[in-house]
Motif scaffolding. Structure first.
Motif, mmCIF file in Angstrom:
data_model
loop_
_atom_site.group_PDB
_atom_site.id
_atom_site.type_symbol
_atom_site.label_atom_id
_atom_site.label_comp_id
_atom_site.label_asym_id
_atom_site.label_seq_id
_atom_site.Cartn_x
_atom_site.Cartn_y
_atom_site.Cartn_z
ATOM 1 N N PHE A 184 0.842 -1.196 0.000
ATOM 2 C CA PHE A 184 0.000 0.000 0.000
ATOM 3 C C PHE A 184 0.880 1.249 0.000
ATOM 4 C CE2 PHE A 184 -2.569 -3.202 2.224
ATOM 5 C CZ PHE A 184 -3.784 -3.096 1.570
ATOM 6 N N VAL A 185 0.497 2.217 -0.813
ATOM 7 C CA VAL A 185 1.102 3.547 -0.758
ATOM 8 C C VAL A 185 -0.049 4.511 -0.482
ATOM 9 C CG1 VAL A 185 2.407 5.323 -1.961
ATOM 10 C CG2 VAL A 185 2.892 2.908 -2.409
ATOM 11 N N SER A 186 -0.007 5.170 0.662
ATOM 12 C CA SER A 186 -1.121 6.028 1.050
ATOM 13 C C SER A 186 -0.625 7.359 1.592
ATOM 14 C CB SER A 186 -1.982 5.327 2.108
ATOM 15 O OG SER A 186 -1.213 5.054 3.265
ATOM 16 N N VAL A 232 2.934 7.141 3.265
ATOM 17 C CA VAL A 232 3.243 5.938 4.034
ATOM 18 C C VAL A 232 3.245 4.741 3.088
ATOM 19 C CG1 VAL A 232 2.504 4.420 5.899
ATOM 20 C CG2 VAL A 232 2.196 6.892 6.117
ATOM 21 N N ILE A 233 4.303 3.927 3.165
ATOM 22 C CA ILE A 233 4.400 2.729 2.342
ATOM 23 C C ILE A 233 4.474 1.517 3.255
ATOM 24 C CG2 ILE A 233 5.694 1.518 0.549
ATOM 25 C CD1 ILE A 233 6.827 4.200 -0.344
ATOM 26 N N ASP A 234 3.506 0.640 3.134
ATOM 27 C CA ASP A 234 3.425 -0.557 3.965
ATOM 28 C C ASP A 234 3.180 -1.780 3.092
ATOM 29 O OD1 ASP A 234 3.611 0.554 6.623
ATOM 30 O OD2 ASP A 234 1.579 1.333 6.348
ATOM 31 N N THR A 235 3.721 -2.912 3.529
ATOM 32 C CA THR A 235 3.354 -4.189 2.935
ATOM 33 C C THR A 235 2.653 -4.999 4.009
ATOM 34 O OG1 THR A 235 5.197 -4.191 1.367
ATOM 35 C CG2 THR A 235 4.160 -6.312 1.837
ATOM 36 N N GLU A 276 4.762 -4.651 7.421
ATOM 37 C CA GLU A 276 6.148 -4.228 7.218
ATOM 38 C C GLU A 276 6.162 -2.865 6.555
ATOM 39 O OE1 GLU A 276 10.272 -5.672 4.941
ATOM 40 O OE2 GLU A 276 8.486 -6.949 4.932
ATOM 41 N N GLY A 277 6.842 -1.904 7.158
ATOM 42 C CA GLY A 277 6.907 -0.568 6.593
ATOM 43 C C GLY A 277 8.169 -0.368 5.780
ATOM 44 N N GLU A 278 8.156 0.622 4.923
ATOM 45 C CA GLU A 278 9.332 0.981 4.121
ATOM 46 C C GLU A 278 9.816 2.365 4.514
ATOM 47 O OE1 GLU A 278 8.903 0.536 -0.078
ATOM 48 O OE2 GLU A 278 7.805 -1.341 0.084
#
Length: 206
Positions: free
Chosen positions: A155-157, A181-184, A204-206
């Motif tokens: 997700f990119v939000s 915010v970038i999360d998997t 998991e965040g980036e």
């Protein structure tokens, strides 16, 4: 999304999320056509912008394991539900809404979120989270083994996140700043069950 949100609106949101996520849980059913169409429209440009042909082929190959279990698996419908769950979980975490989290996340994630919420409460802090929207949501991995199916979604939000102290001072964040915010997030369900309810089991965040 802050902790002063109307409780009636929160209850309505949770009911809507639960309804659509339950539909996805039973893989023989699909979401309403308008939802499918929107997800397909949103998904196609994302692949063109961010994924190469090799990336798309890799994802399709990984999803074959899911389709072997259920040939009617609808990726667009799944992503529609995943998007709704993503926002609902973020809202619930910010609002310290443990009952909602229990319905949407697995035990390990619930423990992590619960400890963070408890720590925030002990410090007398309040998290105000305004969810602007999701710019991208795409499957990056999938597997089906040992009676469990898992799908990882990136997700990119955009959000506005502010943490305030008990005396309303800023502890972290900026109410005027939109943050990407970038999360998997990995969702899983038990494949032997006739009603497969997807739950968030890892982040998991980036």
């Amino acid at each position: 999304m802050n902790e002063t949100t109307d409780p009636n609106n929160q209850i309505l949101l949770v009911a809507i999320i639960a309804f659509y996520w339950a539909l996805l849980g039973s893989w023989g059913q699909t979401l309403p056509r308008s939802g499918n169409d929107k997800a397909k429209q949103d998904d196609a440009p994302t692949e063109q912008r961010t994924g190469s042909i090799d990336d798309i082929s890799y994802t399709d190959t990984r999803l074959d394991a899911i389709r072997e279990i259920d040939p009617t698996f609808d990726l667009a419908a799944f992503l529609t539900g995943a998007n709704m769950a993503y926002e609902a979980i973020l809202r619930a975490y910010a609002d310290s809404d443990i009952p909602t989290l229990k319905r949407l996340v697995g035990p390990e994630v619930l423990d992590i979120f619960g400890r963070a919420i408890a720590g925030r409460r002990d410090r007398g802090e309040m998290l105000q989270l305004t969810f602007i929207g999701t710019k991208e949501a795409k499957v990056v991995d999938a597997l089906a083994e040992n009676g469990t199916a898992e799908i990882a979604v990136r997700f990119v939000s955009d959000v506005v996140s502010v943490t305030r102290s008990a005396n309303d001072a800023f502890v972290a964040g900026d109410p005027q700043q939109i943050v990407e915010v970038i999360d998997t997030w990995t969702f899983a369900c038990d494949t032997p069950s006739t009603k497969r309810n997807w739950m968030l089991i890892a982040t998991e965040g980036e």
